[in-house]
Design an enzyme around this catalytic site. Sequence first.
Site, PDB file in Angstrom:
ATOM      1  N   GLU A  79       0.842  -1.203  -0.025  1.00 16.01           N
ATOM      2  CA  GLU A  79       0.084   0.096  -0.039  1.00 16.01           C
ATOM      3  C   GLU A  79       0.663   1.360   0.031  1.00 16.01           C
ATOM      4  O   GLU A  79       0.332   2.165   0.097  1.00 16.01           O
ATOM      5  CB  GLU A  79      -0.906   0.167   1.127  1.00 16.01           C
ATOM      6  CG  GLU A  79      -1.816  -1.162   1.194  1.00 16.01           C
ATOM      7  CD  GLU A  79      -3.013  -1.123   0.329  1.00 16.01           C
ATOM      8  OE1 GLU A  79      -2.932  -0.414  -0.719  1.00 16.01           O
ATOM      9  OE2 GLU A  79      -4.036  -1.906   0.197  1.00 16.01           O
ATOM     10  N   HIS A  98      -2.760   2.247   8.543  1.00 21.53           N
ATOM     11  CA  HIS A  98      -3.675   1.368   7.643  1.00 21.53           C
ATOM     12  C   HIS A  98      -4.013   0.254   8.367  1.00 21.53           C
ATOM     13  O   HIS A  98      -2.900  -0.422   8.850  1.00 21.53           O
ATOM     14  CB  HIS A  98      -3.401   1.307   6.209  1.00 21.53           C
ATOM     15  CG  HIS A  98      -4.276   0.210   5.650  1.00 21.53           C
ATOM     16  ND1 HIS A  98      -5.353   0.411   5.119  1.00 21.53           N
ATOM     17  CD2 HIS A  98      -3.737  -0.837   4.923  1.00 21.53           C
ATOM     18  CE1 HIS A  98      -6.101  -0.795   4.505  1.00 21.53           C
ATOM     19  NE2 HIS A  98      -4.937  -1.583   4.357  1.00 21.53           N
ATOM     20  N   HIS A 100      -7.125  -3.285   9.162  1.00 22.75           N
ATOM     21  CA  HIS A 100      -8.369  -3.824   8.869  1.00 22.75           C
ATOM     22  C   HIS A 100      -9.283  -4.212  10.114  1.00 22.75           C
ATOM     23  O   HIS A 100      -9.451  -5.428  10.467  1.00 22.75           O
ATOM     24  CB  HIS A 100      -8.161  -5.254   8.181  1.00 22.75           C
ATOM     25  CG  HIS A 100      -7.149  -5.154   6.895  1.00 22.75           C
ATOM     26  ND1 HIS A 100      -6.807  -6.285   6.233  1.00 22.75           N
ATOM     27  CD2 HIS A 100      -6.668  -3.894   6.262  1.00 22.75           C
ATOM     28  CE1 HIS A 100      -6.206  -5.787   4.954  1.00 22.75           C
ATOM     29  NE2 HIS A 100      -6.111  -4.631   4.928  1.00 22.75           N
ATOM     30  N   TYR A 119     -20.744  12.500  19.146  1.00 23.48           N
ATOM     31  CA  TYR A 119     -20.144  13.831  18.942  1.00 23.48           C
ATOM     32  C   TYR A 119     -18.619  13.465  18.551  1.00 23.48           C
ATOM     33  O   TYR A 119     -17.787  14.262  17.909  1.00 23.48           O
ATOM     34  CB  TYR A 119     -20.221  14.594  19.872  1.00 23.48           C
ATOM     35  CG  TYR A 119     -19.394  14.562  21.163  1.00 23.48           C
ATOM     36  CD1 TYR A 119     -18.097  14.936  21.322  1.00 23.48           C
ATOM     37  CD2 TYR A 119     -19.982  13.859  22.294  1.00 23.48           C
ATOM     38  CE1 TYR A 119     -17.234  14.652  22.341  1.00 23.48           C
ATOM     39  CE2 TYR A 119     -19.215  13.661  23.408  1.00 23.48           C
ATOM     40  CZ  TYR A 119     -17.943  13.777  23.545  1.00 23.48           C
ATOM     41  OH  TYR A 119     -16.979  13.661  24.652  1.00 23.48           O
ATOM     42  N   HIS A 161     -12.390  -3.224   2.935  1.00 24.13           N
ATOM     43  CA  HIS A 161     -10.970  -3.439   2.879  1.00 24.13           C
ATOM     44  C   HIS A 161     -10.545  -2.930   4.417  1.00 24.13           C
ATOM     45  O   HIS A 161     -10.261  -3.855   5.184  1.00 24.13           O
ATOM     46  CB  HIS A 161     -10.314  -2.384   1.906  1.00 24.13           C
ATOM     47  CG  HIS A 161      -8.701  -2.567   1.807  1.00 24.13           C
ATOM     48  ND1 HIS A 161      -8.181  -2.115   0.744  1.00 24.13           N
ATOM     49  CD2 HIS A 161      -7.871  -2.958   2.828  1.00 24.13           C
ATOM     50  CE1 HIS A 161      -6.929  -2.282   1.010  1.00 24.13           C
ATOM     51  NE2 HIS A 161      -6.731  -2.884   2.435  1.00 24.13           N
ATOM     52  N   TYR A 214      -8.982  19.149  22.137  1.00 22.41           N
ATOM     53  CA  TYR A 214      -8.845  17.577  23.031  1.00 22.41           C
ATOM     54  C   TYR A 214      -7.540  17.100  22.789  1.00 22.41           C
ATOM     55  O   TYR A 214      -6.988  17.228  21.564  1.00 22.41           O
ATOM     56  CB  TYR A 214      -9.745  17.065  22.630  1.00 22.41           C
ATOM     57  CG  TYR A 214     -10.062  15.801  23.378  1.00 22.41           C
ATOM     58  CD1 TYR A 214     -10.558  15.781  24.719  1.00 22.41           C
ATOM     59  CD2 TYR A 214      -9.839  14.362  22.912  1.00 22.41           C
ATOM     60  CE1 TYR A 214     -10.750  14.640  25.316  1.00 22.41           C
ATOM     61  CE2 TYR A 214      -9.932  13.354  23.398  1.00 22.41           C
ATOM     62  CZ  TYR A 214     -10.244  13.185  24.739  1.00 22.41           C
ATOM     63  OH  TYR A 214     -10.380  12.172  25.562  1.00 22.41           O
TER      64      TYR A 214
HETATM   65  P1  13P Z   1       1.254  -5.223   3.225  1.00 24.55           P
HETATM   66  O1  13P Z   1       1.863  -6.416   3.816  1.00 24.55           O
HETATM   67  O2  13P Z   1       2.059  -5.191   1.837  1.00 24.55           O
HETATM   68  O3  13P Z   1       1.651  -3.841   3.930  1.00 24.55           O
HETATM   69  O4  13P Z   1      -0.242  -5.460   2.947  1.00 24.55           O
HETATM   70  C1  13P Z   1      -1.262  -5.530   4.171  1.00 24.55           C
HETATM   71  C2  13P Z   1      -2.534  -4.768   3.515  1.00 24.55           C
HETATM   72  O5  13P Z   1      -3.073  -4.514   4.472  1.00 24.55           O
HETATM   73  C3  13P Z   1      -2.720  -4.486   2.153  1.00 24.55           C
HETATM   74  O6  13P Z   1      -4.086  -3.898   2.279  1.00 24.55           O
END
Ligand code: 13P
Length: 218
Positions: A79, A98, A100, A119, A161, A214
Site C-alpha cells: 500500500e 492503515h 483492517h 460527537y 477493505h 482535546y
Molecule cells: P502489506 O503487508 O503489503 O503492507 O499489505 C497488507 C495490507 O493491508 C494490504 O491492504
Amino acid sequence: MSHNFSSAELEKRCAIIEACLEMNHLGINQGTSGNISVRHENYLLITPTSIPYKQLKPESIVRMEMDGSVHGSLKPSSEWRFHLDILNARPEVNAVVHAHPTYSTIISIMGMEIPAIHYMIAVAGGENIRCAPYATFGTEELSQHALKALEGRKACLLEHHGIIAVGANLSKALWLAVEVETLAKQYHGVLQLGKPRILSHDQMAGIIEKISNYGHVD
Ligand code: 13P
C-alpha cells in the site's frame, strides 16, 4: 548492510514496530494486514510488505523517497502508493496508519460512511467518516479514492477493505484508528436497534473546533 541511522530515525523506526504490534494487541488489526508510514526529514519510513510484525527489526523498515524510489533489500508495503500520496498531498500529516479493524470493515463492506452518531466523530475532522469506493489494494486508483475520501478529514473507510487514519504524529494516528473502530462498533450496534439517530448539523456546529483542543487531536 550498515545501519547508520540517526538517533531520531532509529526512534521512528522503533516507534513504527511498536505501533504495528500495538495495532494487533488492541484488536484493530490482525496478522500482517495493515501497514504504517511516518515522515522523516524529506523521506518516509514504511513497513515492509507481508513480514509478521514480531519479526520486524529497525532495519526492516523501508526508507522511501518522496518520488517512490526505495533503498535496501526489503519491499515496501503493497500500500505504499497511498501512504506516499497522502504524505505528499498533506504537509500537516506525518504518520499514516492503515488497518483492517472488524467493525469498520463491516461498515465498509456495506459501502456505508459513518455518520454523526456520536460527537466523537469530530475527531476525524468533520461530521462523517467517508467510505472510499472499492479499488484493488495497492493501486493508484485506490490511492486516488482514499485521497478524496480524506479531504478535510483525518480518517476514512476503504470499501471492502479497512481504514486509513492519519495524524501529525504516529501516536495521534494510532489513537484515531482506535476511535474510528469504536465509532464503527457503536454504529454497527445502533443499526441492530433500528434507524440510527444522527446528530444534526446544529448540534455538531462548534464541536469540531471545541474538540480541536482535546489532547490527541491536532
Ligand atoms: P502489506 O503487508 O503489503 O503492507 O499489505 C497488507 C495490507 O493491508 C494490504 O491492504
